[in-house]
Design a protein around this motif. Structure first.
Motif, PDB file in Angstrom:
ATOM      1  N   ASN A   1       0.862  -1.175   0.000  1.00 40.52           N
ATOM      2  CA  ASN A   1       0.000   0.000   0.000  1.00 40.52           C
ATOM      3  C   ASN A   1       0.901   1.228   0.000  1.00 40.52           C
ATOM      4  O   ASN A   1       1.458   1.608   1.025  1.00 40.52           O
ATOM      5  CB  ASN A   1      -0.905  -0.006   1.236  1.00 40.52           C
ATOM      6  N   PHE A   2       1.063   1.846  -1.165  1.00 42.94           N
ATOM      7  CA  PHE A   2       1.951   2.999  -1.282  1.00 42.94           C
ATOM      8  C   PHE A   2       1.520   4.161  -0.392  1.00 42.94           C
ATOM      9  O   PHE A   2       2.350   4.980   0.019  1.00 42.94           O
ATOM     10  CB  PHE A   2       2.003   3.475  -2.733  1.00 42.94           C
ATOM     11  N   GLU A   3       0.223   4.230  -0.094  1.00 39.41           N
ATOM     12  CA  GLU A   3      -0.271   5.337   0.723  1.00 39.41           C
ATOM     13  C   GLU A   3       0.310   5.319   2.128  1.00 39.41           C
ATOM     14  O   GLU A   3       0.405   6.365   2.781  1.00 39.41           O
ATOM     15  CB  GLU A   3      -1.798   5.290   0.797  1.00 39.41           C
ATOM     16  N   LEU A   4       0.727   4.136   2.603  1.00 43.55           N
ATOM     17  CA  LEU A   4       1.303   4.037   3.945  1.00 43.55           C
ATOM     18  C   LEU A   4       2.609   4.819   4.073  1.00 43.55           C
ATOM     19  O   LEU A   4       3.019   5.172   5.181  1.00 43.55           O
ATOM     20  CB  LEU A   4       1.558   2.568   4.313  1.00 43.55           C
ATOM     21  N   PHE A   5       3.255   5.100   2.936  1.00 42.67           N
ATOM     22  CA  PHE A   5       4.507   5.861   2.955  1.00 42.67           C
ATOM     23  C   PHE A   5       4.269   7.364   2.844  1.00 42.67           C
ATOM     24  O   PHE A   5       5.232   8.134   2.772  1.00 42.67           O
ATOM     25  CB  PHE A   5       5.405   5.413   1.790  1.00 42.67           C
ATOM     26  N   HIS A   6       2.986   7.771   2.838  1.00 36.99           N
ATOM     27  CA  HIS A   6       2.638   9.172   2.614  1.00 36.99           C
ATOM     28  C   HIS A   6       1.584   9.623   3.627  1.00 36.99           C
ATOM     29  O   HIS A   6       0.576  10.224   3.276  1.00 36.99           O
ATOM     30  CB  HIS A   6       2.121   9.374   1.185  1.00 36.99           C
ATOM     31  N   SER A   7       1.837   9.364   4.884  1.00 43.02           N
ATOM     32  CA  SER A   7       0.893   9.712   5.936  1.00 43.02           C
ATOM     33  C   SER A   7       0.748  11.226   6.073  1.00 43.02           C
ATOM     34  O   SER A   7       1.729  11.970   5.994  1.00 43.02           O
ATOM     35  CB  SER A   7       1.365   9.130   7.280  1.00 43.02           C
ATOM     36  N   GLU A   8      -0.481  11.668   6.279  1.00 42.74           N
ATOM     37  CA  GLU A   8      -0.744  13.090   6.485  1.00 42.74           C
ATOM     38  C   GLU A   8      -0.147  13.580   7.798  1.00 42.74           C
ATOM     39  O   GLU A   8       0.050  14.795   7.992  1.00 42.74           O
ATOM     40  CB  GLU A   8      -2.258  13.342   6.490  1.00 42.74           C
ATOM     41  N   ASN A   9       0.151  12.667   8.704  1.00 43.51           N
ATOM     42  CA  ASN A   9       0.633  13.038  10.032  1.00 43.51           C
ATOM     43  C   ASN A   9       2.149  13.029  10.158  1.00 43.51           C
ATOM     44  O   ASN A   9       2.681  13.285  11.244  1.00 43.51           O
ATOM     45  CB  ASN A   9       0.038  12.089  11.084  1.00 43.51           C
ATOM     46  N   LYS A  10       2.847  12.709   9.071  1.00 42.98           N
ATOM     47  CA  LYS A  10       4.305  12.659   9.101  1.00 42.98           C
ATOM     48  C   LYS A  10       4.883  13.753   8.207  1.00 42.98           C
ATOM     49  O   LYS A  10       4.296  14.109   7.180  1.00 42.98           O
ATOM     50  CB  LYS A  10       4.799  11.294   8.612  1.00 42.98           C
ATOM     51  N   GLU A  11       6.030  14.287   8.615  1.00 47.71           N
ATOM     52  CA  GLU A  11       6.669  15.337   7.826  1.00 47.71           C
ATOM     53  C   GLU A  11       7.147  14.802   6.482  1.00 47.71           C
ATOM     54  O   GLU A  11       7.656  13.689   6.383  1.00 47.71           O
ATOM     55  CB  GLU A  11       7.864  15.928   8.595  1.00 47.71           C
ATOM     56  N   SER A  12       6.968  15.622   5.447  1.00 47.11           N
ATOM     57  CA  SER A  12       7.451  15.276   4.114  1.00 47.11           C
ATOM     58  C   SER A  12       7.902  16.558   3.422  1.00 47.11           C
ATOM     59  O   SER A  12       7.703  17.665   3.941  1.00 47.11           O
ATOM     60  CB  SER A  12       6.356  14.592   3.292  1.00 47.11           C
TER      61      SER A  12
END
Length: 331
Positions: A164-175
Motif C-alpha cells: 500500500n503505497f499510501e502508507l509511505f505518505h501519511s498526512e501526520n508525518k513530515e514530508s
C-alpha cells in the motif's frame, strides 16, 4: 565506436503518451486503472484529462495570473523572498546546471511546501501567504489527484493487497511535498543559461500543468528526445524515483528536461508543478544500491542538480540510473 551521449541525441518529434480520464479514475474504473498501469510501467509519463473539474481549471488560471504578476516584479523585490531552500521561497535563474553542457539553467521559481502551507509558516513568501486560500485549495485538489493515482498504482500492481503505497505518505508525518511555480523568461541574447537540465524527478509523483511547449522526455528505439505536447485541460503526470524504488522498479521514472523550442526562449514560459514526496523517514534502495531515506535522496539530488555537468556525470543520481539500460520512454 562510443555510444552517443544524451546531449548528442536528436530531437525526434512528439511523444505519444496515454491519456487517463480523471473522472473515471477517481471512481475506480477498471479499464482506466489498467491504462494507468500500462503508462506507469512503460513510459512513466501520461496525460490526465481534467475537463470534468471546472473549479480546478479556474484555479489553474488564477494561479497563472498570480505568477505573471509576481515574476514580473524587479529581481531585487523577488530576492527578498530568497530563502536558500529547496521547498520554499524564491530562487533566481542560473542556480543549477542547465540543459546544455557548460551553461546554467534559465528559469526562476517560487516554492511552498505542503507542511508549510498547512501550518501557515512564517517562511512562506508574502505572495503565497496573501493568497493562502487559493494556493491551499489548488494544492488540495492536486494532492487528491496524486494520492488517488498512487492508490490506483498500488491496487493495480499488488491486487492481493500486499503493498500500500499510501502508507509511505501519511498526512501526520513530515514530508517535502512541495508546490513549485516556474517561469522560463523570454531571452533577448544567447549569453545566458538554457532551459532546465536533464533529470528524473526525485519524489513519488509529479503533477505538472503547462500551456506551452518545452518539456521533452528521453525516448528509446531510436534513442532521442521527444517533446511532450501541451493539451488543453490536461495535466502531465510522471513517476518519480521514490515510487520507482518502492515499486521494485516496476514503474519507471523517465529522464526529461525543458528546452527552448527555438534557439532562445522566445516567450515567457510558465509551469506549475506539485511534487508528491514520501515521508522524510521512508527507506528504500536507491539507484546506486544504497539504503537511503526519502529526505536524504531529496537533499543529495538537489546538490547534484546544482553541480557542474562534469560532476553530474560521475554517478547515476541526477537521472536516477535511468539512462543506463533500456529503461527509457518507449516510442
Amino acid at each position: 565506436m562510443d555510444s552517443p551521449t544524451v546531449e548528442d541525441l536528436p530531437v525526434l518529434g512528439d511523444a505519444s503518451l496515454l491519456a487517463i480520464d480523471w473522472a473515471r479514475l477517481k471512481v475506480n474504473d477498471e479499464d482506466e486503472r489498467k491504462k494507468l498501469l500500462e503508462a506507469g510501467e512503460n513510459q512513466g509519463f501520461f496525460y490526465l484529462d481534467l475537463s470534468s473539474d471546472d473549479g480546478f481549471l479556474q484555479d489553474w488560471n488564477a494561479v497563472l495570473d498570480l505568477m505573471e504578476q509576481y515574476f514580473h516584479l524587479d529581481v531585487d523585490q523577488k530576492m527578498k523572498d530568497h530563502r536558500m531552500s529547496d521547498t520554499h521561497g524564491y530562487e533566481p535563474v542560473a542556480t543549477s546546471s542547465g540543459a546544455v553542457k557548460g551553461r546554467p539553467d534559465y528559469y526562476e521559481s517560487l516554492k511552498a511546501s505542503k507542511d508549510e502551507l498547512s501550518s501557515r509558516s512564517s517562511s512562506l513568501a508574502p505572495v503565497i501567504a496573501e493568497n493562502h486560500e487559493l494556493i491551499s485549495r489548488f494544492c488540495g485538489t492536486a494532492h487528491e489527484v496524486v494520492m488517488t493515482i498512487l492508490s490506483s498504482f498500488g491496487s493495480a500492481l499488488f491486487p492481493d493487497g500486499n503493498s500500500n503505497f499510501e502508507l509511505f505518505h501519511s498526512e501526520n508525518k513530515e514530508s517535502l511535498t512541495t508546490l513549485s511555480l516556474f517561469r522560463y523568461p523570454k531571452q533577448e541574447t544567447a549569453d545566458v543559461g538554457v532551459g532546465h537540465g536533464k533529470h528524473t524527478d526525485l519524489g513519488t509523483l509529479t503533477f505538472l500543468l503547462c500551456h506551452q511547449w518545452g518539456l521533452q522526455v528521453l525516448a528509446r528505439n531510436p534513442g532521442g528526445w521527444r517533446f511532450v505536447a501541451p493539451k488543453k485541460n490536461h495535466a502531465i503526470i510522471n513517476v518519480g524515483d521514490t515510487l520507482r524504488f518502492l515499486s521494485g522498479n516496476r514503474l519507471c521514472s523517465a529522464v526529461h528536461r525543458v528546452v527552448p523550442t527555438q534557439e532562445l526562449q522566445h516567450e515567457d514560459r510558465y509551469s506549475i508543478a506539485y511534487f508528491l514526496r514520501a515521508e522524510n523517514g521512508v527507506v528504500f534502495k536507491d539507484s546506486v544500491g544504497r539504503m537511503t531515506t526519502a529526505k536524504s535522496w531529496h537533499d543529495e539530488k538537489f546538490e547534484v542538480f546544482r553541480a557542474p555537468h562534469e560532476e553530474q556525470e560521475k554517478a547515476p543520481i541526477l537521472t536516477g540510473g535511468m539512462e543506463r539500460g533500456e529503461s527509457l520512454v518507449p516510442v
